[in-house]
Design a protein around this motif. Structure first.
Motif, PDB file in Angstrom:
ATOM      1  N   GLY A   6      -1.564   5.041   9.416  1.00 20.48           N
ATOM      2  CA  GLY A   6      -2.224   3.782   9.755  1.00 20.48           C
ATOM      3  C   GLY A   6      -2.227   2.852   8.558  1.00 20.48           C
ATOM      4  N   SER A   7      -3.061   1.822   8.649  1.00 25.34           N
ATOM      5  CA  SER A   7      -3.082   0.843   7.577  1.00 25.34           C
ATOM      6  C   SER A   7      -4.511   0.443   7.267  1.00 25.34           C
ATOM      7  CB  SER A   7      -2.251  -0.372   7.977  1.00 25.34           C
ATOM      8  OG  SER A   7      -2.735  -0.900   9.186  1.00 25.34           O
ATOM      9  N   LEU A   8      -4.694  -0.198   6.141  1.00 31.72           N
ATOM     10  CA  LEU A   8      -6.014  -0.713   5.785  1.00 31.72           C
ATOM     11  C   LEU A   8      -5.881  -1.834   4.757  1.00 31.72           C
ATOM     12  CD1 LEU A   8      -6.320   0.724   2.821  1.00 31.72           C
ATOM     13  CD2 LEU A   8      -7.193   2.619   4.160  1.00 31.72           C
ATOM     14  N   HIS A   9      -6.949  -2.597   4.612  1.00 31.06           N
ATOM     15  CA  HIS A   9      -6.977  -3.668   3.612  1.00 31.06           C
ATOM     16  C   HIS A   9      -7.654  -3.167   2.347  1.00 31.06           C
ATOM     17  CE1 HIS A   9      -5.778  -6.958   6.270  1.00 31.06           C
ATOM     18  NE2 HIS A   9      -6.484  -6.363   7.202  1.00 31.06           N
ATOM     19  N   ALA A  10      -7.103  -3.502   1.219  1.00 34.73           N
ATOM     20  CA  ALA A  10      -7.750  -3.161  -0.046  1.00 34.73           C
ATOM     21  C   ALA A  10      -7.288  -4.132  -1.119  1.00 34.73           C
ATOM     22  CB  ALA A  10      -7.417  -1.735  -0.447  1.00 34.73           C
ATOM     23  N   GLU A  11      -8.036  -4.132  -2.216  1.00 33.60           N
ATOM     24  CA  GLU A  11      -7.732  -5.054  -3.318  1.00 33.60           C
ATOM     25  C   GLU A  11      -6.514  -4.563  -4.093  1.00 33.60           C
ATOM     26  OE1 GLU A  11      -8.081  -8.356  -5.449  1.00 33.60           O
ATOM     27  OE2 GLU A  11      -9.594  -7.861  -3.940  1.00 33.60           O
ATOM     28  N   ASP A  12      -6.475  -3.275  -4.375  1.00 38.17           N
ATOM     29  CA  ASP A  12      -5.347  -2.734  -5.133  1.00 38.17           C
ATOM     30  C   ASP A  12      -5.074  -1.283  -4.704  1.00 38.17           C
ATOM     31  OD1 ASP A  12      -7.377  -1.267  -6.240  1.00 38.17           O
ATOM     32  OD2 ASP A  12      -7.414  -2.365  -8.116  1.00 38.17           O
ATOM     33  N   HIS A  13      -4.080  -0.688  -5.338  1.00 34.41           N
ATOM     34  CA  HIS A  13      -3.676   0.665  -4.941  1.00 34.41           C
ATOM     35  C   HIS A  13      -4.815   1.667  -5.073  1.00 34.41           C
ATOM     36  CE1 HIS A  13       0.474  -0.939  -5.607  1.00 34.41           C
ATOM     37  NE2 HIS A  13       0.668  -0.218  -4.523  1.00 34.41           N
TER      38      HIS A  13
ATOM     39  N   ASP B 119     -18.413  -9.986  -2.586  1.00 28.93           N
ATOM     40  CA  ASP B 119     -18.225 -10.891  -3.724  1.00 28.93           C
ATOM     41  C   ASP B 119     -18.120 -10.099  -5.017  1.00 28.93           C
ATOM     42  OD1 ASP B 119     -18.272 -13.002  -2.029  1.00 28.93           O
ATOM     43  OD2 ASP B 119     -20.327 -13.624  -2.467  1.00 28.93           O
ATOM     44  N   ALA B 120     -18.976  -9.099  -5.127  1.00 27.04           N
ATOM     45  CA  ALA B 120     -18.970  -8.292  -6.359  1.00 27.04           C
ATOM     46  C   ALA B 120     -17.648  -7.552  -6.513  1.00 27.04           C
ATOM     47  CB  ALA B 120     -20.140  -7.314  -6.341  1.00 27.04           C
ATOM     48  N   ILE B 121     -17.158  -7.013  -5.417  1.00 31.96           N
ATOM     49  CA  ILE B 121     -15.874  -6.303  -5.469  1.00 31.96           C
ATOM     50  C   ILE B 121     -14.767  -7.260  -5.909  1.00 31.96           C
ATOM     51  CG2 ILE B 121     -14.081  -5.175  -4.089  1.00 31.96           C
ATOM     52  CD1 ILE B 121     -16.265  -4.003  -2.344  1.00 31.96           C
ATOM     53  N   ALA B 122     -14.787  -8.449  -5.300  1.00 26.20           N
ATOM     54  CA  ALA B 122     -13.753  -9.434  -5.630  1.00 26.20           C
ATOM     55  C   ALA B 122     -13.846  -9.829  -7.098  1.00 26.20           C
ATOM     56  CB  ALA B 122     -13.897 -10.659  -4.724  1.00 26.20           C
ATOM     57  N   ALA B 123     -15.085 -10.050  -7.592  1.00 20.58           N
ATOM     58  CA  ALA B 123     -15.277 -10.467  -8.987  1.00 20.58           C
ATOM     59  C   ALA B 123     -14.821  -9.354  -9.932  1.00 20.58           C
ATOM     60  CB  ALA B 123     -16.742 -10.804  -9.239  1.00 20.58           C
ATOM     61  N   TYR B 124     -15.173  -8.130  -9.581  1.00 18.78           N
ATOM     62  CA  TYR B 124     -14.792  -6.986 -10.421  1.00 18.78           C
ATOM     63  C   TYR B 124     -13.273  -6.854 -10.484  1.00 18.78           C
ATOM     64  CZ  TYR B 124     -14.144  -2.134 -11.888  1.00 18.78           C
ATOM     65  OH  TYR B 124     -13.736  -1.000 -12.534  1.00 18.78           O
ATOM     66  N   ASN B 125     -12.645  -6.999  -9.324  1.00 19.48           N
ATOM     67  CA  ASN B 125     -11.197  -6.864  -9.276  1.00 19.48           C
ATOM     68  C   ASN B 125     -10.505  -7.993 -10.023  1.00 19.48           C
ATOM     69  OD1 ASN B 125     -10.850  -4.417  -7.855  1.00 19.48           O
ATOM     70  ND2 ASN B 125     -11.546  -5.427  -5.998  1.00 19.48           N
TER      71      ASN B 125
ATOM     72  N   LYS C 120     -14.093 -14.852   4.467  1.00 20.76           N
ATOM     73  CA  LYS C 120     -13.151 -14.048   5.234  1.00 20.76           C
ATOM     74  C   LYS C 120     -12.612 -12.954   4.345  1.00 20.76           C
ATOM     75  CE  LYS C 120     -12.322 -17.593   8.515  1.00 20.76           C
ATOM     76  NZ  LYS C 120     -11.434 -18.422   9.271  1.00 20.76           N
ATOM     77  N   PRO C 121     -13.407 -11.907   4.222  1.00 21.66           N
ATOM     78  CA  PRO C 121     -13.113 -10.900   3.197  1.00 21.66           C
ATOM     79  C   PRO C 121     -11.742 -10.255   3.329  1.00 21.66           C
ATOM     80  CG  PRO C 121     -14.737 -10.075   4.770  1.00 21.66           C
ATOM     81  CD  PRO C 121     -14.558 -11.535   5.047  1.00 21.66           C
ATOM     82  N   THR C 122     -11.362  -9.886   4.542  1.00 24.05           N
ATOM     83  CA  THR C 122     -10.135  -9.097   4.640  1.00 24.05           C
ATOM     84  C   THR C 122      -8.890  -9.949   4.404  1.00 24.05           C
ATOM     85  OG1 THR C 122     -10.079  -9.410   7.016  1.00 24.05           O
ATOM     86  CG2 THR C 122     -11.099  -7.407   6.211  1.00 24.05           C
ATOM     87  N   GLU C 123      -9.049 -11.269   4.517  1.00 26.94           N
ATOM     88  CA  GLU C 123      -7.858 -12.092   4.341  1.00 26.94           C
ATOM     89  C   GLU C 123      -7.450 -12.213   2.881  1.00 26.94           C
ATOM     90  OE1 GLU C 123      -8.310 -15.642   6.681  1.00 26.94           O
ATOM     91  OE2 GLU C 123      -8.201 -14.337   8.435  1.00 26.94           O
ATOM     92  N   LYS C 124      -8.424 -11.998   2.005  1.00 30.27           N
ATOM     93  CA  LYS C 124      -8.088 -12.044   0.587  1.00 30.27           C
ATOM     94  C   LYS C 124      -7.432 -10.736   0.146  1.00 30.27           C
ATOM     95  CE  LYS C 124     -12.319 -13.140  -0.593  1.00 30.27           C
ATOM     96  NZ  LYS C 124     -13.545 -13.419  -1.307  1.00 30.27           N
ATOM     97  N   LEU C 125      -7.596  -9.725   0.977  1.00 30.88           N
ATOM     98  CA  LEU C 125      -7.147  -8.398   0.585  1.00 30.88           C
ATOM     99  C   LEU C 125      -5.732  -8.114   1.084  1.00 30.88           C
ATOM    100  CD1 LEU C 125     -10.409  -6.419   1.344  1.00 30.88           C
ATOM    101  CD2 LEU C 125      -9.632  -7.340  -0.833  1.00 30.88           C
ATOM    102  N   GLU C 126      -5.080  -7.238   0.363  1.00 31.92           N
ATOM    103  CA  GLU C 126      -3.726  -6.870   0.770  1.00 31.92           C
ATOM    104  C   GLU C 126      -3.726  -5.768   1.814  1.00 31.92           C
ATOM    105  OE1 GLU C 126      -0.109  -7.135  -0.999  1.00 31.92           O
ATOM    106  OE2 GLU C 126      -0.983  -7.317  -3.010  1.00 31.92           O
ATOM    107  N   LEU C 127      -2.672  -5.741   2.595  1.00 33.00           N
ATOM    108  CA  LEU C 127      -2.534  -4.691   3.605  1.00 33.00           C
ATOM    109  C   LEU C 127      -1.736  -3.531   3.011  1.00 33.00           C
ATOM    110  CD1 LEU C 127      -3.216  -4.170   6.577  1.00 33.00           C
ATOM    111  CD2 LEU C 127      -0.969  -5.089   7.173  1.00 33.00           C
ATOM    112  N   PHE C 128      -2.259  -2.346   3.218  1.00 30.55           N
ATOM    113  CA  PHE C 128      -1.575  -1.139   2.739  1.00 30.55           C
ATOM    114  C   PHE C 128      -1.274  -0.203   3.905  1.00 30.55           C
ATOM    115  CE2 PHE C 128      -3.620  -2.700  -1.006  1.00 30.55           C
ATOM    116  CZ  PHE C 128      -2.826  -2.298  -2.069  1.00 30.55           C
ATOM    117  N   GLU C 129      -0.157   0.482   3.819  1.00 31.44           N
ATOM    118  CA  GLU C 129       0.169   1.515   4.800  1.00 31.44           C
ATOM    119  C   GLU C 129      -0.204   2.860   4.197  1.00 31.44           C
ATOM    120  OE1 GLU C 129       1.168   0.685   7.817  1.00 31.44           O
ATOM    121  OE2 GLU C 129       1.209  -1.426   7.205  1.00 31.44           O
ATOM    122  N   VAL C 130      -0.739   3.740   5.029  1.00 32.29           N
ATOM    123  CA  VAL C 130      -1.232   5.025   4.525  1.00 32.29           C
ATOM    124  C   VAL C 130      -0.396   6.173   5.079  1.00 32.29           C
ATOM    125  CG1 VAL C 130      -3.234   6.539   4.375  1.00 32.29           C
ATOM    126  CG2 VAL C 130      -3.559   4.062   4.497  1.00 32.29           C
TER     127      VAL C 130
END
Lengths: 97, 313
Positions: free
Chosen positions: A27-34, B295-301, A3-13
């Motif tokens: 709007g908003s989107l999911h991403a790992e970091d800023h 998976d690669a993105i997650a591992a990299y992060n 469940k890829p997007t659930e691991k990711l944080e929600l950001f407002e743009v």
């Protein structure tokens, strides 16, 4: 299935469409970091030169007033009509001041 | 009615938008999730019939245009998924519902794109029909959905215009090209009309959706708008109108047209279109094949985070 997007944080743009104007929420989107959020935001929200500047903010960092509290939250200002220009009645010849 | 419900209806009647944190009836929430996610899935699945022709576009210009359009569709899917997520459903839940067939997407994408003219016809007719619907939905009562629609409508106009331009090139081309254009029009005209959904009398969700102003115009009214606006466009192409019963009705101020083949409509919705299985299989395959990238993105992060923590220490 992962469940890829659930691991990711929600950001407002927010996008500033032109120098001199405010940033506006788009709007908003999911991403790992800023950093990643900024890249995604560029791809998703500025495909047609919609902006000259982008802000991304973690949704969890936004502290919002509550709709239900609106009445009492904003109430104190309602009894201060003297804060409005229309409160002051001036003689007709100078009323367009 | 509870005071919450009264307050909700007051906002609806005053044309105020409902925002994510506001109280709303469970049915309103469910109805919206169904409609918005279905809309999002349509954008995403809609990339397939056109994506089919990216590598075979007849010129570099057409290829660049088609790529941009398909990229837009992915973006539109994102806007809509984000709007649906504000209602408390997660992206992965929605994708699962799509892949298991619990959630629907627009039936139009279950028709195959056999020739290049089909790609032109999709831009012109399918995006054209979608715009009629989406322009109306800009006034929907749910704030995030409305804002998404406004954004999408701004971008969508290019989709329809590029499709019509491509169609025009074929219609004014060689006899073979013109025949190809006519054939695409004949095949896509009817399914495009079906995009507006069943007759109002047979539409399960219509009445409540109208009352809550999720939908602002009925299926039949929107369909009529599309029928009317398309007549002139077909004429300018110099093609034959696929509806032999089409006739201007002075009294109504609209065109009268043939009824649609509703058996076909229900049959495609229920999974028996040309491409239903293929579309979902492809979606699942693309999703699975992309897993290593995620998976690669997650591992990299993860690595980046660890490094940051180490540097901070």
């Amino acid at each position: 299935m992962t469940k890829p997007t659930e691991k990711l944080e929600l950001f407002e743009v927010f996008v500033r469409s032109k120098r001199g104007l405010d940033h506006k929420h788009v709007g908003s989107l999911h991403a790992e970091d800023h950093e990643q959020a900024l890249e995604y935001a560029r791809d998703c929200y500025t495909r047609r030169s919609e902006g000259v500047s982008l802000w991304v903010v973690k949704s969890s960092d936004i502290c919002a007033s509550q709709e239900d509290d609106a009445d009492c939250f904003y109430d104190p200002n309602d009894d201060k009509p003297y804060r409005h220009a229309t409160y002051y009645v001036l003689p007709e010849p100078v009323n367009n001041m | 009615m509870t005071s919450e419900a009264t307050n909700f209806m007051r906002k609806i009647e005053a044309e105020e938008k409902i925002e994510p944190k506001d109280w709303m009836p469970e049915e309103y929430r469910k109805n919206l999730i169904r409609q918005i996610s279905q809309h999002a899935h349509s954008e995403v699945i809609g990339m397939q019939p056109e994506g089919n022709w990216i590598t075979r576009a007849p010129s570099l210009r057409r290829k660049a245009v088609l790529l941009s359009k398909v990229q837009d569709e992915a973006g539109h899917g994102l806007y809509l998924y984000s709007a649906a997520e504000t209602l408390g459903i997660s992206r992965s839940e929605m994708i699962e519902q799509l892949q298991t067939g619990k959630a629907k997407y627009s039936s139009i994408f279950n028709y195959p794109t056999l020739t290049w003219a089909d790609v032109a016809a999709i831009g012109w007719l399918v995006d054209g029909a979608a715009i009629v619907n989406q322009v109306s939905l800009q006034r929907t009562s749910y704030g995030p959905y409305s804002r998404g629609m406004i954004r999408i409508c701004k971008e969508e106009s290019f989709h329809q215009r590029q499709g019509y331009e491509a169609m025009l090139a074929l219609a004014k081309g060689s006899p073979e090209q013109k025949a190809m254009a006519q054939d695409a029009l004949n095949r896509f005209y009817w399914p495009a009309l079906m995009m507006f959904g069943p007759h109002d009398s047979a539409s399960a969700h219509s009445q409540k959706s109208m009352e809550w102003k999720i939908k602002r115009e009925t299926n039949d009214d929107l369909r009529q708008k599309f029928v009317d606006q398309t007549v002139k466009q077909i004429e300018v192409l110099g093609l034959e109108h696929p509806d032999k019963n089409l006739q201007w009705n002075e009294e109504r101020g609209h065109y009268d047209s043939s009824d649609l083949n509703w058996d076909e409509f229900w049959s495609v919705i229920n999974g028996n279109g040309h491409c239903n299985r293929q579309r979902i299989e492809h979606h699942i395959a693309a999703h699975d094949e992309g897993e290593w990238v995620r998976d690669a993105i997650a591992a990299y992060n993860e690595k980046k985070r660890a490094k940051k923590a180490q540097n901070a220490a």
